[in-house]
Scaffold this active site. Structure first.
Site, PDB file in Angstrom:
ATOM      1  N   CYS A 100      44.413 -35.905  47.819  1.00 16.17           N
ATOM      2  CA  CYS A 100      44.560 -36.965  46.822  1.00 16.17           C
ATOM      3  C   CYS A 100      43.428 -37.916  47.136  1.00 16.17           C
ATOM      4  CB  CYS A 100      45.908 -37.684  46.917  1.00 16.17           C
ATOM      5  SG  CYS A 100      45.947 -39.122  45.825  1.00 16.17           S
ATOM      6  N   CYS A 117      44.632 -41.949  46.783  1.00 10.90           N
ATOM      7  CA  CYS A 117      45.660 -42.550  47.645  1.00 10.90           C
ATOM      8  C   CYS A 117      46.321 -41.450  48.474  1.00 10.90           C
ATOM      9  CB  CYS A 117      46.665 -43.366  46.837  1.00 10.90           C
ATOM     10  SG  CYS A 117      47.211 -42.610  45.299  1.00 10.90           S
TER      11      CYS A 117
HETATM   12 FE    FE Z   1      47.620 -40.531  45.167  1.00 12.86          FE
END
Ligand code: FE
Length: 199
Positions: free
Chosen positions: A104, A107
């Site tokens: 990701c 985040c």
């Molecule tokens: Fe994320």
């Protein structure tokens, strides 16, 4: 785009959890070491076991595997694993020629119902940046050396879609039960930074 991720929710949740933790520790109601143990348990022991059951069933049952690759959310729900951060799942199959890796970049989006809590390194800026820029080098750091001919596909998780890797079934495991197969499946293999290996 930041809105595609879950920045608002979890940071709020994280703050509340942190506040609660401080209060409990201050009042002498909990031991910080005990809390670390609980987090470790969900990160490494309980969490990823659900995903391992999904992988083992896919290895053992071709019809289930087909359903899993077609509609992962529904196939995972068949085993009872549903809920927050797992509403829209996509399962990626690793083969002899394709290796999938999940990250990701913004985040720490992660499929909670199947993998539990994300490990610290998954949330770290170096992993998030390098997985995209140098996936082969990143994999090497995790001890996964892929032949040059293997294509690496990197998938960026977000609030809409959570990815999970279906690792290759190790050779020599034809006679193992689904339960025994599940024990071969590690969290890292389902993120794509590891591989399942025979016992
Ligand atoms: Fe994320």
């Amino acid at each position: 785009m930041a809105q595609d991720h879950h920045d608002d929710g979890p940071s709020d949740v994280a703050l509340r959890v942190k506040a609660l933790e401080s209060l409990l520790v201050e009042k002498g109601l909990v031991d910080p070491a005990a809390l670390d143990l609980i987090v470790d348990t969900y990160e490494n022991r309980i969490g990823p076991r659900n995903g391992a059951k999904v992988v083992a069933k896919a290895w053992a049952d071709p019809a289930y595997k087909a359903r899993l690759l077609e509609d992962a959310t529904a196939a995972i729900a068949e085993l009872g694993f549903t809920g927050a951060q797992g509403e829209n799942m996509v399962v990626l199959e690793n083969t002899a020629t394709v290796h999938n890796l999940v990250v990701c970049t913004l985040c720490s989006c992660y499929p909670w119902p199947t993998l539990g809590l994300p490990p610290t390194w998954y949330k770290s800026p170096p992993y998030r940046a390098r997985a995209v820029r140098d996936p082969r080098g990143t994999l090497r750091e995790f001890g996964v050396e892929l032949p040059e001919g293997v294509e690496i596909r990197v998938w960026d998780s977000n609030a809409e879609i959570r990815y999970m890797v279906l690792p290759e079934r190790p050779k020599g495991t034809e006679k193992l039960s689904e339960e025994a197969l599940a024990r071969l499946v590690t969290r890292d293999a389902m993120i794509g930074v590891g591989r399942a290996s025979a016992p």
